[in-house]
Design a protein around this motif. Structure first.
Motif, mmCIF file in Angstrom:
data_model
loop_
_atom_site.group_PDB
_atom_site.id
_atom_site.type_symbol
_atom_site.label_atom_id
_atom_site.label_comp_id
_atom_site.label_asym_id
_atom_site.label_seq_id
_atom_site.Cartn_x
_atom_site.Cartn_y
_atom_site.Cartn_z
ATOM 1 N N LYS A 44 0.763 -1.321 -0.121
ATOM 2 C CA LYS A 44 0.030 0.082 -0.070
ATOM 3 C C LYS A 44 0.685 1.270 -0.087
ATOM 4 O O LYS A 44 0.466 2.577 -0.550
ATOM 5 C CB LYS A 44 -1.033 0.076 1.142
ATOM 6 N N VAL A 45 2.073 1.366 0.590
ATOM 7 C CA VAL A 45 2.731 2.420 0.800
ATOM 8 C C VAL A 45 4.011 2.654 -0.267
ATOM 9 O O VAL A 45 4.800 3.463 -0.421
ATOM 10 C CB VAL A 45 3.554 2.492 2.033
ATOM 11 N N SER A 46 3.817 1.478 -1.312
ATOM 12 C CA SER A 46 4.937 1.507 -2.163
ATOM 13 C C SER A 46 4.591 1.819 -3.680
ATOM 14 O O SER A 46 3.219 1.323 -3.800
ATOM 15 C CB SER A 46 5.631 -0.018 -2.309
ATOM 16 N N GLY A 47 5.127 2.640 -4.242
ATOM 17 C CA GLY A 47 4.765 2.626 -5.785
ATOM 18 C C GLY A 47 4.993 1.512 -6.545
ATOM 19 O O GLY A 47 4.543 1.238 -7.775
ATOM 20 N N GLY A 48 5.604 0.462 -5.838
ATOM 21 C CA GLY A 48 5.981 -0.865 -6.634
ATOM 22 C C GLY A 48 5.026 -1.878 -6.153
ATOM 23 O O GLY A 48 3.916 -1.808 -5.620
ATOM 24 N N LYS A 49 5.416 -3.249 -6.258
ATOM 25 C CA LYS A 49 4.854 -4.186 -5.606
ATOM 26 C C LYS A 49 5.578 -4.876 -4.564
ATOM 27 O O LYS A 49 6.807 -4.658 -4.369
ATOM 28 C CB LYS A 49 4.586 -5.444 -6.857
ATOM 29 N N ALA A 50 4.812 -5.936 -3.759
ATOM 30 C CA ALA A 50 5.679 -6.556 -2.637
ATOM 31 C C ALA A 50 5.313 -7.861 -2.828
ATOM 32 O O ALA A 50 3.974 -8.431 -3.294
ATOM 33 C CB ALA A 50 5.161 -5.963 -1.557
ATOM 34 N N VAL A 51 6.333 -8.868 -2.715
ATOM 35 C CA VAL A 51 5.980 -10.337 -2.801
ATOM 36 C C VAL A 51 6.620 -10.939 -1.657
ATOM 37 O O VAL A 51 7.644 -10.323 -1.181
ATOM 38 C CB VAL A 51 6.385 -11.125 -3.911
ATOM 39 N N TYR A 52 6.337 -12.049 -1.121
ATOM 40 C CA TYR A 52 6.874 -12.844 0.081
ATOM 41 C C TYR A 52 7.479 -14.190 -0.222
ATOM 42 O O TYR A 52 6.601 -15.048 -1.017
ATOM 43 C CB TYR A 52 5.797 -12.647 1.132
ATOM 44 N N CYS A 53 8.600 -14.210 -0.059
ATOM 45 C CA CYS A 53 9.106 -15.600 -0.374
ATOM 46 C C CYS A 53 9.330 -16.466 0.816
ATOM 47 O O CYS A 53 10.523 -15.907 1.617
ATOM 48 C CB CYS A 53 10.480 -15.493 -1.107
ATOM 49 N N HIS A 54 8.819 -17.653 1.015
ATOM 50 C CA HIS A 54 8.909 -18.438 2.300
ATOM 51 C C HIS A 54 10.115 -19.316 1.936
ATOM 52 O O HIS A 54 9.980 -20.288 1.280
ATOM 53 C CB HIS A 54 7.568 -19.181 2.460
ATOM 54 N N ALA A 55 11.400 -18.899 2.470
ATOM 55 C CA ALA A 55 12.492 -19.882 1.989
ATOM 56 C C ALA A 55 13.530 -19.907 3.309
ATOM 57 O O ALA A 55 13.710 -18.758 3.941
ATOM 58 C CB ALA A 55 13.273 -19.333 0.977
ATOM 59 N N ASN A 56 14.247 -20.847 3.556
ATOM 60 C CA ASN A 56 15.180 -21.307 4.707
ATOM 61 C C ASN A 56 16.463 -20.850 3.859
ATOM 62 O O ASN A 56 16.796 -22.092 3.241
ATOM 63 C CB ASN A 56 15.035 -22.541 5.155
ATOM 64 N N ILE A 57 16.710 -19.758 4.189
ATOM 65 C CA ILE A 57 18.216 -19.452 3.290
ATOM 66 C C ILE A 57 19.560 -19.765 4.081
ATOM 67 O O ILE A 57 20.578 -19.751 3.606
ATOM 68 C CB ILE A 57 18.234 -18.080 2.839
ATOM 69 N N MET A 58 19.289 -20.773 5.160
ATOM 70 C CA MET A 58 20.400 -21.393 5.503
ATOM 71 C C MET A 58 21.087 -22.522 4.960
ATOM 72 O O MET A 58 21.916 -23.039 4.865
ATOM 73 C CB MET A 58 20.004 -21.972 7.292
ATOM 74 N N LYS A 59 20.036 -23.143 3.732
ATOM 75 C CA LYS A 59 20.319 -23.769 2.944
ATOM 76 C C LYS A 59 20.397 -23.264 1.369
ATOM 77 O O LYS A 59 19.678 -22.571 1.027
ATOM 78 C CB LYS A 59 19.462 -25.030 2.690
ATOM 79 N N PRO A 60 21.484 -23.516 0.579
ATOM 80 C CA PRO A 60 21.737 -22.883 -0.608
ATOM 81 C C PRO A 60 20.393 -23.199 -1.555
ATOM 82 O O PRO A 60 20.265 -22.178 -2.105
ATOM 83 C CB PRO A 60 23.043 -23.570 -1.144
ATOM 84 N N GLU A 61 19.799 -24.425 -1.267
ATOM 85 C CA GLU A 61 18.356 -24.383 -2.233
ATOM 86 C C GLU A 61 17.287 -23.293 -1.819
ATOM 87 O O GLU A 61 16.645 -22.835 -2.470
ATOM 88 C CB GLU A 61 17.971 -25.859 -2.105
#
Length: 260
Positions: free
Chosen positions: A51-68
């Motif tokens: 709502k406050v952005s002129g762009g878009k927002a997405v959410y990525c559920h990812a455990n970045i402790m792992k390279p995948e």
């Protein structure tokens, strides 16, 4: 910035990362949030950010402790927006124990999330930044990336390593319009810190104000917490053209901690 940029911020479902996301959104960036919470839990927050952005927002559920998990995060950003222009490596965890008692699995986890994840994300986005001739990589290190404290062997090692990674990559990409910097905060006032105060006060038999002043802020001469708004403002500045000659720097935001 004249055109809409895309920012990936790791560990951005709360605390410092969320503050930086909010600051970037106010600037009109596209946002890729990241965390380990289920997407439905973050959806109301994602909508508010958008709502406050002129762009878009997405959410990525990812455990970045792992390279995948890193692969999932970066591919999500590229699929949604086509590029990653700004990367903020913020995700981190902590554990406190004497070195001879430090659990090996805690060491491995802290190094994986606080240091190795930043390597993997950086490695993944640099080619695209080079191709576009512009990029900003911001590593959220710590005062503990510059000085040490006892009982934090893994955290201090990881944050010192993150400062070293910052310097190395900054030198490698200096002629490609990319800057790489580390922000090194002291204690930042976040919900996680706030929740620790009552239990610490009870454990030590002192008041909550004494916990803040004499325990948490003992090393910060100002005796004031860094705010997430401060962190967001510095991150936004580092993305600006005015900061184009700042690279390879480790910026203390610590109330004078490392000046002592």
């Amino acid at each position: 910035m004249s055109d809409t940029k895309t920012a990936v911020v790791t560990g951005s479902s709360s605390g410092i990362g969320l503050g930086i996301v909010e600051g970037f959104a106010a600037r009109g960036m596209n946002i890729v949030m990241n965390g380990i919470e289920p997407p439905e839990q973050i959806e109301p927050l994602r909508q508010e950010i958008e709502k406050v952005s002129g762009g878009k927002a997405v959410y990525c559920h990812a455990n970045i402790m792992k390279p995948e998990g890193v692969d999932t995060l970066i591919s999500t950003a590229l699929e949604a927006f086509g590029s990653v222009d700004v990367l903020v490596n913020n995700a981190g965890i902590q554990h406190v124990a004497p070195v001879e008692e430090f659990p090996q699995d805690k060491w491995d986890a802290i190094i994986a999330l606080n240091l190795s994840a930043a390597f993997h994300t950086t490695r993944a986005v640099v080619p695209g930044m080079k191709a576009s001739g512009w990029g900003r990589i911001i590593n959220i290190a710590s005062a503990h990336g510059l000085v040490a404290s006892p009982f934090k062997s893994a955290y201090v090692s990881a944050k010192h390593g993150l400062v070293g990674l910052t310097k190395t990559v900054a030198l490698e990409v200096a002629e490609h319009g990319i800057t790489v910097n580390a922000i090194c905060p002291g204690y930042v006032w976040t919900p996680l810190v706030e929740k620790q105060i009552p239990d610490t006060a009870e454990a030590h038999g002192i008041t909550e104000e004494e916990v803040k002043r004499d325990v948490l802020l003992a090393a910060q001469p100002t005796k004031e917490f860094v705010s997430v708004e401060h962190m967001a403002a510095i991150a936004n500045f580092l993305c600006s053209d005015d900061a184009s000659s700042i690279t390879g720097a480790s910026l203390p935001v610590d109330g004078g901690w490392v000046a002592q």
